[in-house]
Design a protein around this motif. Structure first.
Motif, PDB file in Angstrom:
ATOM      1  N   ALA A 490      16.191  37.299  42.962  1.00  0.00           N
ATOM      2  CA  ALA A 490      15.840  38.223  44.046  1.00  0.00           C
ATOM      3  C   ALA A 490      17.051  38.534  44.919  1.00  0.00           C
ATOM      4  CB  ALA A 490      14.721  37.623  44.893  1.00  0.00           C
ATOM      5  N   LEU A 491      18.245  38.304  44.389  1.00  0.00           N
ATOM      6  CA  LEU A 491      19.470  38.531  45.157  1.00  0.00           C
ATOM      7  C   LEU A 491      20.463  39.339  44.338  1.00  0.00           C
ATOM      8  CD1 LEU A 491      21.268  37.936  47.642  1.00  0.00           C
ATOM      9  CD2 LEU A 491      21.942  35.800  46.524  1.00  0.00           C
ATOM     10  N   SER A 492      21.076  40.326  44.988  1.00  0.00           N
ATOM     11  CA  SER A 492      22.122  41.133  44.360  1.00  0.00           C
ATOM     12  C   SER A 492      23.351  41.126  45.258  1.00  0.00           C
ATOM     13  CB  SER A 492      21.653  42.577  44.151  1.00  0.00           C
ATOM     14  OG  SER A 492      22.701  43.380  43.628  1.00  0.00           O
ATOM     15  N   ILE A 493      24.500  40.811  44.666  1.00  0.00           N
ATOM     16  CA  ILE A 493      25.766  40.812  45.404  1.00  0.00           C
ATOM     17  C   ILE A 493      26.567  42.026  44.962  1.00  0.00           C
ATOM     18  CG2 ILE A 493      27.913  39.585  45.849  1.00  0.00           C
ATOM     19  CD1 ILE A 493      25.507  38.252  47.071  1.00  0.00           C
ATOM     20  N   GLU A 494      27.045  42.816  45.935  1.00  0.00           N
ATOM     21  CA  GLU A 494      27.805  44.019  45.607  1.00  0.00           C
ATOM     22  C   GLU A 494      29.212  43.960  46.197  1.00  0.00           C
ATOM     23  OE1 GLU A 494      25.580  47.432  46.815  1.00  0.00           O
ATOM     24  OE2 GLU A 494      24.239  47.328  45.090  1.00  0.00           O
ATOM     25  N   PHE A 495      30.152  44.587  45.476  1.00  0.00           N
ATOM     26  CA  PHE A 495      31.542  44.670  45.906  1.00  0.00           C
ATOM     27  C   PHE A 495      32.018  46.107  45.771  1.00  0.00           C
ATOM     28  CE2 PHE A 495      30.832  40.371  44.521  1.00  0.00           C
ATOM     29  CZ  PHE A 495      31.446  39.611  45.505  1.00  0.00           C
ATOM     30  N   ARG A 496      33.012  46.424  46.598  1.00  0.00           N
ATOM     31  CA  ARG A 496      33.566  47.771  46.555  1.00  0.00           C
ATOM     32  C   ARG A 496      34.389  47.976  45.283  1.00  0.00           C
ATOM     33  NH1 ARG A 496      33.491  50.319  51.622  1.00  0.00           N
ATOM     34  NH2 ARG A 496      35.249  51.637  51.022  1.00  0.00           N
ATOM     35  N   GLU A 497      34.495  49.231  44.903  1.00  0.00           N
ATOM     36  CA  GLU A 497      35.244  49.598  43.696  1.00  0.00           C
ATOM     37  C   GLU A 497      36.675  49.057  43.722  1.00  0.00           C
ATOM     38  OE1 GLU A 497      35.887  53.884  41.628  1.00  0.00           O
ATOM     39  OE2 GLU A 497      36.737  53.640  43.606  1.00  0.00           O
ATOM     40  N   ALA A 498      37.331  49.085  44.898  1.00  0.00           N
ATOM     41  CA  ALA A 498      38.721  48.651  45.005  1.00  0.00           C
ATOM     42  C   ALA A 498      38.892  47.163  44.692  1.00  0.00           C
ATOM     43  CB  ALA A 498      39.257  48.947  46.407  1.00  0.00           C
ATOM     44  N   THR A 499      37.811  46.401  44.770  1.00  0.00           N
ATOM     45  CA  THR A 499      37.883  44.963  44.478  1.00  0.00           C
ATOM     46  C   THR A 499      38.390  44.712  43.068  1.00  0.00           C
ATOM     47  OG1 THR A 499      36.077  44.503  46.006  1.00  0.00           O
ATOM     48  CG2 THR A 499      36.520  42.849  44.338  1.00  0.00           C
ATOM     49  N   LEU A 500      38.057  45.588  42.146  1.00  0.00           N
ATOM     50  CA  LEU A 500      38.413  45.378  40.748  1.00  0.00           C
ATOM     51  C   LEU A 500      39.917  45.343  40.540  1.00  0.00           C
ATOM     52  CD1 LEU A 500      35.786  47.724  39.087  1.00  0.00           C
ATOM     53  CD2 LEU A 500      35.655  45.256  39.394  1.00  0.00           C
ATOM     54  N   ALA A 501      40.668  45.982  41.447  1.00  0.00           N
ATOM     55  CA  ALA A 501      42.119  46.022  41.287  1.00  0.00           C
ATOM     56  C   ALA A 501      42.809  44.822  41.911  1.00  0.00           C
ATOM     57  CB  ALA A 501      42.666  47.307  41.918  1.00  0.00           C
ATOM     58  N   ALA A 502      42.082  44.000  42.666  1.00  0.00           N
ATOM     59  CA  ALA A 502      42.713  42.898  43.397  1.00  0.00           C
ATOM     60  C   ALA A 502      43.342  41.888  42.453  1.00  0.00           C
ATOM     61  CB  ALA A 502      41.683  42.214  44.300  1.00  0.00           C
ATOM     62  N   ASP A 503      42.596  41.449  41.476  1.00  0.00           N
ATOM     63  CA  ASP A 503      43.059  40.454  40.501  1.00  0.00           C
ATOM     64  C   ASP A 503      42.080  40.509  39.337  1.00  0.00           C
ATOM     65  OD1 ASP A 503      43.874  38.287  39.033  1.00  0.00           O
ATOM     66  OD2 ASP A 503      44.062  36.937  40.750  1.00  0.00           O
ATOM     67  N   PRO A 504      42.235  41.501  38.421  1.00  0.00           N
ATOM     68  CA  PRO A 504      41.216  41.766  37.400  1.00  0.00           C
ATOM     69  C   PRO A 504      40.707  40.535  36.656  1.00  0.00           C
ATOM     70  CG  PRO A 504      42.849  43.498  37.364  1.00  0.00           C
ATOM     71  CD  PRO A 504      43.345  42.467  38.338  1.00  0.00           C
ATOM     72  N   PRO A 505      41.577  39.650  36.108  1.00  0.00           N
ATOM     73  CA  PRO A 505      41.025  38.479  35.397  1.00  0.00           C
ATOM     74  C   PRO A 505      40.203  37.573  36.314  1.00  0.00           C
ATOM     75  CG  PRO A 505      43.349  38.804  34.876  1.00  0.00           C
ATOM     76  CD  PRO A 505      43.049  39.692  36.033  1.00  0.00           C
ATOM     77  N   ARG A 506      40.714  37.346  37.526  1.00  0.00           N
ATOM     78  CA  ARG A 506      40.004  36.464  38.451  1.00  0.00           C
ATOM     79  C   ARG A 506      38.698  37.096  38.920  1.00  0.00           C
ATOM     80  NH1 ARG A 506      43.038  33.910  43.760  1.00  0.00           N
ATOM     81  NH2 ARG A 506      41.453  32.372  44.341  1.00  0.00           N
ATOM     82  N   VAL A 507      38.723  38.419  39.147  1.00  0.00           N
ATOM     83  CA  VAL A 507      37.520  39.127  39.566  1.00  0.00           C
ATOM     84  C   VAL A 507      36.462  39.064  38.469  1.00  0.00           C
ATOM     85  CG1 VAL A 507      36.580  41.416  40.019  1.00  0.00           C
ATOM     86  CG2 VAL A 507      38.638  40.662  41.220  1.00  0.00           C
ATOM     87  N   ALA A 508      36.862  39.339  37.234  1.00  0.00           N
ATOM     88  CA  ALA A 508      35.910  39.313  36.131  1.00  0.00           C
ATOM     89  C   ALA A 508      35.299  37.931  35.960  1.00  0.00           C
ATOM     90  CB  ALA A 508      36.606  39.746  34.838  1.00  0.00           C
ATOM     91  N   ALA A 509      36.113  36.898  36.111  1.00  0.00           N
ATOM     92  CA  ALA A 509      35.615  35.526  35.977  1.00  0.00           C
ATOM     93  C   ALA A 509      34.622  35.192  37.087  1.00  0.00           C
ATOM     94  CB  ALA A 509      36.777  34.544  35.995  1.00  0.00           C
ATOM     95  N   ALA A 510      34.926  35.623  38.316  1.00  0.00           N
ATOM     96  CA  ALA A 510      34.038  35.337  39.446  1.00  0.00           C
ATOM     97  C   ALA A 510      32.703  36.068  39.279  1.00  0.00           C
ATOM     98  CB  ALA A 510      34.707  35.735  40.752  1.00  0.00           C
ATOM     99  N   LEU A 511      32.755  37.332  38.849  1.00  0.00           N
ATOM    100  CA  LEU A 511      31.526  38.094  38.644  1.00  0.00           C
ATOM    101  C   LEU A 511      30.671  37.466  37.542  1.00  0.00           C
ATOM    102  CD1 LEU A 511      32.846  41.768  38.887  1.00  0.00           C
ATOM    103  CD2 LEU A 511      31.645  40.454  40.626  1.00  0.00           C
TER     104      LEU A 511
END
Length: 634
Positions: A490-511
């Protein structure tokens, strides 16, 4: 009145004790000094604060001084009192012509700074009265630093008479009275010193606290120059939370005490070390200059990394240290803390170490309202001024499956502020972390309550890039949701589009780690910049929210309509849900539904509402939907 009488008793009886040990002729000066010590302790201490010396003598304190001085003068124990501030060579208080005591010579200053009282003979030119001018060093803060010079004028004849009188009193049983009086004074003095110490020190580490920092900053910033700036270090421990959670709060407290001692040693007396709270510390360096401040910061960084043994287990932590200099980065403590906090966040982004504040860190919007409000936000968080409003997301069929939490600040001066008024500056500081935690705890608790009341809706929370690159985020989110009783589905976490450019491997792993728990992951502001589709393909994103600016252009731009239609098709091809935000008219909503979007959000459909209004709104909406269905069926 009683305190003043006690001062007289102690001065006269104390002189009598010395009269038994030495000849009156050889110890008049010593006796006078003893009397001055007592006068300083019991008259000045109770009426003078550090602010009185470094800023301005408060009128109420001046009145108390006048009262005590007059009483002692009536008793014949005192001729006059004067207080000089050694921080800026300023006369703080005098009840007589200060020329009578002579100038504040270099010798007097030097003797005071090393804690030595001095005395000299003086003569009242008007009456010819012989006086003793005793210069007594005064520590207003109880921290061993001489802040002022108290010049006490004593009548020479009165001193000799007092000595003789006290000798007779002692032979008549005065010794017992003296001991009792001294014991009482020492007890009161000790209790007062304990209270004064507790007011400006952290009980766990023994370092100064925020009040100590505030007091120390007044003279430090007043004397800071471009050539000789004052420095402020702000540091946050890296890795402390893991140790505290795994070994327990007792071990965490031991670690904080050890780190505090290491910070204090690294300063080598050059500054004031402070514990601000939790695992956050500060160091104020009043006279080290730029190179010296950076050198101390590096020494502190290295000292903190030194291994610590806790219950037989060796642990290590690091530190992210932000450095700000006055006056270049600010001339008041609040601004310096903000600048140092921004630099500390940059250091944390780089994995720790020392980072000096860069004016570019404040961003293009920081010159406006954001930075003005930022220093107040810490107090707003503690004082309950923040609140969450919720805006529903509608499906193309008109159903409501999601409610998005939106941050608001009920500011006492400016009224209700939206997140855009203050959040951009917050994202550049470490304050984003406690703010995020508050937002998650509040929203999950409220959403869990709505579900218990029968409203089957999903909570949507939009977090910052800084949250996503925090490795502890998945555990934080799941732990908070479980505590609130909100199912992870029952929970959804959202991030801005620019987040993907911060650290792609680390971002993908966290998501991926978030999605593996059952939490939905969404991408916000799609179309506002360059979307990293490779990261979208690798990460378990389930929903794309199309940026409001594209929606705003729809009525006048065929290109915007085609872009929206293309993004909707991409989302469908990837198996993702598409949502458009910023829907401001019913016509735009109809057009977007025709383009195939799955969900819509905007003022034309429903404005954000306070949490207290959500249950009634949901009940009314569900009732309206049921009624509409019955009418359609009939």
């Amino acid at each position: 009145m009683l305190l003043a009488v006690l001062v007289v008793v102690l001065a006269t009886l104390g002189a009598g004790v010395y009269a038994l040990e030495q000849q009156i002729r050889t110890r008049t000066l010593d006796s006078a000094l003893q009397g001055v010590v007592i006068i300083s302790s019991l008259v000045i201490d109770r009426s003078v604060t550090l602010d009185d010396i470094t800023v301005r003598l408060h009128p109420a304190n001046r009145a108390q001084l006048d009262t005590d001085v007059v009483l002692l003068q009536q008793k014949g124990e005192l001729r006059g009192l004067m207080i000089w501030s050694l921080t800026d060579d300023r006369l703080v208080y005098a009840d007589f012509d200060h020329q009578l005591a002579g100038p504040l010579t270099a010798a007097r200053r030097a003797a005071a700074l090393v804690g030595h009282p001095t005395a000299a003979s003086a003569t009242d030119p008007g009456t010819g009265e012989k006086l003793l001018a005793v210069s007594y060093p005064y520590d207003a803060n109880g921290d061993g630093i001489v802040d002022a010079l108290a010049v006490v004028l004593l009548p020479r004849r009165g001193v000799d008479t007092s000595i003789a009188r006290s000798t007779h009193l002692l032979y008549g049983g005065g010794l017992f009275v003296l001991l009792v009086a001294i014991a009482g004074v020492l007890l009161v003095r000790r209790r007062q010193r304990d209270q004064d110490h507790a007011a400006v020190h952290d009980p766990l580490t023994g370092l100064g606290n925020r009040e100590k920092l505030r007091r120390a900053a007044v003279p430090a910033l007043a004397h800071a120059t471009e050539a000789r700036p004052a420095g402020l270090l702000l540091l946050d421990l890296d890795g402390f939370k893991g140790i505290n959670d795994s070994l327990g709060h007792h071990a965490g407290d031991q670690l904080l005490a050890a780190v505090a001692a290491a910070i204090d040693r690294a300063c080598q007396g050059a500054g004031t070390a402070i514990r601000l709270g939790g695992d956050e510390f500060a160091v104020l360096l009043p006279r080290t200059g730029t190179a010296g401040t950076l050198a101390v910061a590096q020494a502190v960084s290295e000292a903190v990394r030194h291994p610590v043994v806790l219950d037989g287990l060796t642990v290590e932590v690091g530190a992210s240290i932000g450095v700000a200099l006055a006056p270049a980065d600010g001339t008041d403590l609040s601004t310096l803390l903000q600048r140092a906090d921004q630099a500390m966040y940059r250091a944390k982004q780089r994995g720790g170490g020392v980072v000096r504040h860069d004016p570019a860190d404040t961003g293009p919007e920081a010159g406006g309202m954001h930075v003005t409000l930022l220093p107040q936000l810490r107090n707003a968080l503690e004082d309950g001024q923040l609140e969450l409003h919720y805006q529903p997301i509608f499906t193309a069929a008109g159903d409501v499956r999601d409610l998005e939490a939106l941050l608001r600040w009920n500011h006492p001066e400016y009224g209700l502020l939206t997140a855009s008024d203050f959040l951009p500056a917050v994202k550049q500081t470490s304050l984003i972390h406690p703010l995020t935690e508050w937002m998650l705890r509040t929203s999950t608790a409220e959403a869990a309550g709505w579900r218990s009341a029968g409203h089957d809706v999903r909570l949507v929370v939009n977090l910052a890039t800084q949250n996503l690159v925090d490795d502890a985020l998945p555990e934080l989110v799941t732990g908070i949701a479980e505590t609130a009783g909100l199912p992870l589905s029952a929970l959804s976490i959202e991030f801005r589009e620019a987040t993907l450019a911060a650290d792609p491997p680390r971002v993908a792993a966290a998501l991926t780690r978030l999605a593996d728990t059952g939490i939905a992951v969404g991408l916000d502001n799609v179309g506002a910049g360059t979307t990293h589709w490779l990261t979208v393909a690798r990460a378990p994103v389930s929903r794309l929210k199309i940026d409001r600016e594209l929606v705003r252009l729809l009525p006048e731009s065929l290109a915007a309509e085609r872009i929206v239609a293309g993004l909707v098709r991409i989302a469908a091809d990837l198996g993702l849900t598409s949502v458009v935000v910023g829907v401001e008219s019913r016509a735009s909503a109809d057009r977007l539904i025709a383009l195939g979007v799955d969900g819509l959000q905007g003022y034309a459909l429903c404005r954000p509402m306070p949490a207290g209004k959500v249950p009634n709104w949901l009940s009314a909406w569900q009732l309206a939907r049921s009624s509409a269905s019955e009418v359609a069926a009939s």
